[in-house]
Design a protein around this motif. Structure first.
Motif, PDB file in Angstrom:
ATOM      1  N   UNK A 113      13.941 -22.774  17.101  1.00 44.41           N
ATOM      2  CA  UNK A 113      15.110 -21.993  17.536  1.00 44.41           C
ATOM      3  C   UNK A 113      15.634 -21.064  16.444  1.00 44.41           C
ATOM      4  N   UNK A 114      15.441 -21.463  15.193  1.00 47.28           N
ATOM      5  CA  UNK A 114      15.792 -20.600  14.061  1.00 47.28           C
ATOM      6  C   UNK A 114      14.614 -20.603  13.098  1.00 47.28           C
ATOM      7  N   UNK A 115      14.054 -19.419  12.835  1.00 49.93           N
ATOM      8  CA  UNK A 115      12.890 -19.294  11.955  1.00 49.93           C
ATOM      9  C   UNK A 115      13.282 -18.553  10.687  1.00 49.93           C
ATOM     10  N   UNK A 116      13.013 -19.153   9.558  1.00 50.49           N
ATOM     11  CA  UNK A 116      13.283 -18.538   8.259  1.00 50.49           C
ATOM     12  C   UNK A 116      11.992 -17.970   7.682  1.00 50.49           C
ATOM     13  N   UNK A 117      12.083 -16.762   7.135  1.00 51.18           N
ATOM     14  CA  UNK A 117      10.969 -16.141   6.426  1.00 51.18           C
ATOM     15  C   UNK A 117      11.468 -15.658   5.064  1.00 51.18           C
ATOM     16  N   UNK A 118      10.566 -15.631   4.104  1.00 51.33           N
ATOM     17  CA  UNK A 118      10.955 -15.159   2.779  1.00 51.33           C
ATOM     18  C   UNK A 118       9.915 -15.519   1.743  1.00 51.33           C
ATOM     19  N   UNK A 119      10.261 -15.229   0.479  1.00 55.85           N
ATOM     20  CA  UNK A 119       9.340 -15.539  -0.613  1.00 55.85           C
ATOM     21  C   UNK A 119       9.825 -16.767  -1.364  1.00 55.85           C
ATOM     22  N   UNK A 120       9.761 -16.745  -2.681  1.00 58.61           N
ATOM     23  CA  UNK A 120      10.043 -17.944  -3.473  1.00 58.61           C
ATOM     24  C   UNK A 120      11.475 -18.455  -3.309  1.00 58.61           C
ATOM     25  N   UNK A 121      12.450 -17.553  -3.116  1.00 56.15           N
ATOM     26  CA  UNK A 121      13.832 -18.006  -2.921  1.00 56.15           C
ATOM     27  C   UNK A 121      13.926 -18.860  -1.657  1.00 56.15           C
ATOM     28  N   UNK A 130      24.393 -27.734   8.507  1.00 55.41           N
ATOM     29  CA  UNK A 130      25.712 -27.240   8.905  1.00 55.41           C
ATOM     30  C   UNK A 130      25.783 -26.980  10.407  1.00 55.41           C
ATOM     31  N   UNK A 131      24.685 -26.516  10.989  1.00 53.70           N
ATOM     32  CA  UNK A 131      24.607 -26.268  12.432  1.00 53.70           C
ATOM     33  C   UNK A 131      23.498 -27.152  12.993  1.00 53.70           C
ATOM     34  N   UNK A 132      23.828 -28.361  13.319  1.00 55.45           N
ATOM     35  CA  UNK A 132      22.821 -29.385  13.612  1.00 55.45           C
ATOM     36  C   UNK A 132      22.189 -29.277  14.997  1.00 55.45           C
ATOM     37  N   UNK A 133      22.597 -28.317  15.791  1.00 54.60           N
ATOM     38  CA  UNK A 133      22.075 -28.233  17.161  1.00 54.60           C
ATOM     39  C   UNK A 133      20.902 -27.272  17.274  1.00 54.60           C
ATOM     40  N   UNK A 134      20.191 -27.001  16.150  1.00 54.71           N
ATOM     41  CA  UNK A 134      19.046 -26.088  16.170  1.00 54.71           C
ATOM     42  C   UNK A 134      17.797 -26.759  15.600  1.00 54.71           C
ATOM     43  N   UNK A 135      16.648 -26.406  16.180  1.00 58.54           N
ATOM     44  CA  UNK A 135      15.368 -26.737  15.552  1.00 58.54           C
ATOM     45  C   UNK A 135      15.053 -25.624  14.560  1.00 58.54           C
ATOM     46  N   UNK A 136      15.065 -25.936  13.283  1.00 60.96           N
ATOM     47  CA  UNK A 136      14.909 -24.933  12.228  1.00 60.96           C
ATOM     48  C   UNK A 136      13.570 -25.125  11.525  1.00 60.96           C
TER      49      UNK A 136
END
Length: 382
Positions: free
Chosen positions: A110-118, A137-143
């Protein structure tokens, strides 16, 4: 003539013996410091160095072949320690090769994070990353955090999203490090958007799974000798840590700070490849019913003079750059122009948010940004 030949033979023998000792000594030093092809640990009175060897070597030469499911393949179910002067953390990957404790199918994210080393979490534990702080903090998402190490930038994330049509999250978060995501990392990538093919020709993967510079990056004769000579490798490693590192390279300085023009806001960002990729990502995510948010990641020099990640010519002009029309302000203007949502974490960060020597966020910095991002996303939904 006989005397000359005798002396020549003597000097040649001395030269060969010296060369052998240099090669043996260099091999031992490289192995001791974790820079040879063996998995090693460096230990002395000040720190332990355990290199992160997370990638899968795909070719005999080490050349990277991008794959649609992961860009660069990571070892699945991998577990190791990763340590340097200021951190010692555990790194584990799940069945998909992501640094996550939970494995979700793309369709369930439901929430996808993209990025480099940070975003990957350089120097912090997995639960301390800003993506995990956000999830708590927002526990109702598959992250899910799809971040990589070593030279990744928005074109790579666009490539991944285009190829993974089953990934349709409500929100995509892109961590954008202003220090190299618009410049040096982009120059190391060949991306054909029309054909959706991506190449990373100037990086290679070692036998143990570390990413390193391809020999063709270096000037002659280093580009030839580095393949076979441990002494050359040691010289390159040593010089690469000094202000003279640019002398090693032919046409491109890898992982280099922004140019003076870019850092001081004088470069036109309209056609910047990193910015263009964000625009494309924004379109794709919207077409799939989601929302894109860019987390701007400021360089450490905004908060401290300790080992600032900035062009050498600007290290004595930090306050002038900060007060002037810098790259951080320029990218904010561009994102506003293109109506791309972003989080500016500058108000919540401070000097103690970064490692003293390393240019990355520490545990505190990740917590500050993760909580700020959760508030930002929650406010968008209200």
């Amino acid at each position: 003539m006989k005397k000359f030949l005798k002396n020549l033979k003597k000097y040649l023998i001395i030269f060969v013996i010296t060369l052998i000792f240099l090669e043996i000594g260099s091999y031992l030093v490289l192995r001791f410091t974790g820079s040879s092809s063996s998995k090693t640990t460096e230990t002395n009175t000040s720190y332990t160095h355990i290199p992160l060897t997370i990638y899968k070597k795909q070719t005999e030469s080490g050349a990277i072949q991008t794959v649609k499911t992961a860009v660069v393949p990571v070892k699945e179910n991998y577990s190791s320690r990763w340590a340097y002067r200021e951190f010692n953390v555990s790194v584990k990957t799940n069945a998909k090769g992501l640094r996550e404790n939970t494995t979700y199918d793309n369709k369930d994210v439901q929430v996808a994070f993209f990025g480099d080393s940070f975003t990957f979490g350089h120097g912090v534990e997995v639960e301390e990353r800003y993506s995990n702080v956000f999830a708590d903090s927002l526990q109702n998402y598959n992250v899910a955090n799809y971040a990589y190490l070593s030279g990744f930038q928005p074109e790579h994330y666009e490539y991944f999203v285009r190829n993974n049509t089953d990934l349709r999250p409500k929100h995509v978060i892109v961590g954008m490090y202003i220090g190299n995501d618009m410049s040096s990392d982009v120059l190391e990538t060949n991306y054909d958007r029309a054909a959706n093919t991506l190449e990373i020709p100037l990086r290679m993967i070692s036998d143990d799974g570390s990413i390193y510079n391809a020999p063709k990056l270096y000037v002659f004769p280093i580009n030839k000798l580095i393949k076979y000579s441990y002494f050359t490798k040691l010289v390159v490693k040593t010089v690469n840590r000094t202000h003279y590192r640019d002398m090693l390279f032919e046409n491109l300085l890898p992982n280099a700070p922004n140019s003076v023009a870019l850092e001081t806001g004088k470069e036109d960002l309209t056609e910047n490849r990193g910015i263009v990729a964000l625009q494309e990502l924004d379109k794709i995510v919207k077409e799939r019913g989601g929302k894109l948010t860019v987390v701007l990641i400021p360089q450490n020099y905004f908060f401290s003079k300790k080992n600032p990640h900035i062009h050498d010519e600007l290290k004595d002009k930090l306050q002038e750059v900060i007060n002037g029309d810098n790259s951080y302000k320029a990218i904010k203007r561009q994102l506003t122009t293109f109506h791309i949502d972003y989080l500016d974490p500058m108000p919540v960060l401070d000097e103690s948010s970064y490692f003293d020597e390393d240019a990355h966020w520490n545990k505190k910095g990740h917590k500050q940004v993760g909580e700020a991002l959760a508030k930002h996303i929650k406010a968008m939904q209200e």
